[in-house]
Design an enzyme around this catalytic site. Structure first.
Site, mmCIF file in Angstrom:
data_model
loop_
_atom_site.group_PDB
_atom_site.id
_atom_site.type_symbol
_atom_site.label_atom_id
_atom_site.label_comp_id
_atom_site.label_asym_id
_atom_site.label_seq_id
_atom_site.Cartn_x
_atom_site.Cartn_y
_atom_site.Cartn_z
ATOM 1 N N HIS A 164 0.852 -1.199 0.000
ATOM 2 C CA HIS A 164 0.000 0.000 0.000
ATOM 3 C C HIS A 164 0.881 1.241 0.000
ATOM 4 C CE1 HIS A 164 0.833 -1.242 4.132
ATOM 5 N NE2 HIS A 164 0.865 0.058 4.425
ATOM 6 N N HIS B 142 1.119 5.121 1.251
ATOM 7 C CA HIS B 142 0.589 6.171 2.115
ATOM 8 C C HIS B 142 0.656 7.495 1.352
ATOM 9 C CE1 HIS B 142 0.995 3.966 6.067
ATOM 10 N NE2 HIS B 142 1.839 3.267 5.325
HETATM 11 P P1 5GP Z 1 2.493 0.167 7.210
HETATM 12 O O1 5GP Z 1 3.319 0.375 8.441
HETATM 13 O O2 5GP Z 1 2.206 -1.276 6.958
HETATM 14 O O3 5GP Z 1 3.064 0.885 6.022
HETATM 15 O O4 5GP Z 1 1.131 0.915 7.512
HETATM 16 C C1 5GP Z 1 -0.063 0.277 7.808
HETATM 17 C C2 5GP Z 1 -1.112 1.344 7.997
HETATM 18 O O5 5GP Z 1 -2.385 0.729 7.981
HETATM 19 C C3 5GP Z 1 -0.999 2.131 9.299
HETATM 20 O O6 5GP Z 1 -0.809 3.503 9.019
HETATM 21 C C4 5GP Z 1 -2.324 1.843 10.011
HETATM 22 O O7 5GP Z 1 -2.848 2.967 10.668
HETATM 23 C C5 5GP Z 1 -3.219 1.403 8.871
HETATM 24 N N1 5GP Z 1 -4.236 0.455 9.262
HETATM 25 C C6 5GP Z 1 -4.079 -0.666 10.015
HETATM 26 N N2 5GP Z 1 -5.247 -1.314 10.172
HETATM 27 C C7 5GP Z 1 -6.169 -0.586 9.495
HETATM 28 C C8 5GP Z 1 -7.590 -0.745 9.301
HETATM 29 O O8 5GP Z 1 -8.216 -1.690 9.769
HETATM 30 N N3 5GP Z 1 -8.210 0.197 8.550
HETATM 31 C C9 5GP Z 1 -7.532 1.264 8.014
HETATM 32 N N4 5GP Z 1 -8.245 2.138 7.286
HETATM 33 N N5 5GP Z 1 -6.212 1.443 8.186
HETATM 34 C C10 5GP Z 1 -5.539 0.530 8.925
#
Ligand code: 5GP
Ligand code: ZN
Length: 136
Positions: free
Chosen positions: A99, A101
């Protein structure tokens, strides 16, 4: 991929604030925003790392990131934004479904600043350059 939280969101098993959706891509609000409007753009198919996405998907994600980034910037009135894709735990990836951001940024918001940049020692840049090129 029942144990993947983003697959469950994509399948509609978990609710989300949807910004954009087409056949291949979904964009939702991040549940833990660094600033209001913090958005996640992801492929609907499950891949862990960005480099695992086939061309047909990576180009669609890229196009969606551009489109949604402009909307997030204009809607939030941000001074700028970060586009960030964490790949692997070492890089800070918590959810193993690739994903991007899109983080709206405001001058002096204190979210994060410069990272601890290093310097190449003599000969190191040439070495890593050749190694990377050999893998293309
Ligand atoms: P990563 O560290 O994997 O790049 O970021 C994962 C992101 O997913 C985090 O910013 C976290 O807030 C978001 N996230 C985790 N669980 C959920 C969820 O159930 N719904 C949404 N909309 N975001 C989520
Ligand atoms: Zn998934």
């Amino acid at each position: 991929m029942n144990d993947c939280i983003f697959c469950r969101i994509i399948n509609g098993q978990i609710p989300s604030f949807k910004i954009f959706e087409d056949e291949h891509v979904l964009a939702i609000l991040d549940i833990g925003p660094l600033n209001q409007g913090h958005t996640l753009v992801m492929p609907k198919a499950h891949f862990e790392f960005f480099d695992e996405c086939p061309d047909g998907i990576s180009t669609k994600i890229s196009a969606a990131v551009v489109k949604v980034a402009k909307a997030v910037k204009d809607a939030s009135g941000a001074d700028g934004y970060n586009v960030l894709c964490n790949n692997g735990k070492a890089a800070g990836q918590l959810v193993g479904h690739v994903h991007f951001h899109i983080i709206p940024r405001f001058t002096g918001d204190g979210v994060f600043d410069r990272w601890p940049a290093k310097q190449y020692e003599i000969g190191q840049a040439e070495k890593i350059l050749e190694k990377i090129k050999a893998k293309l």
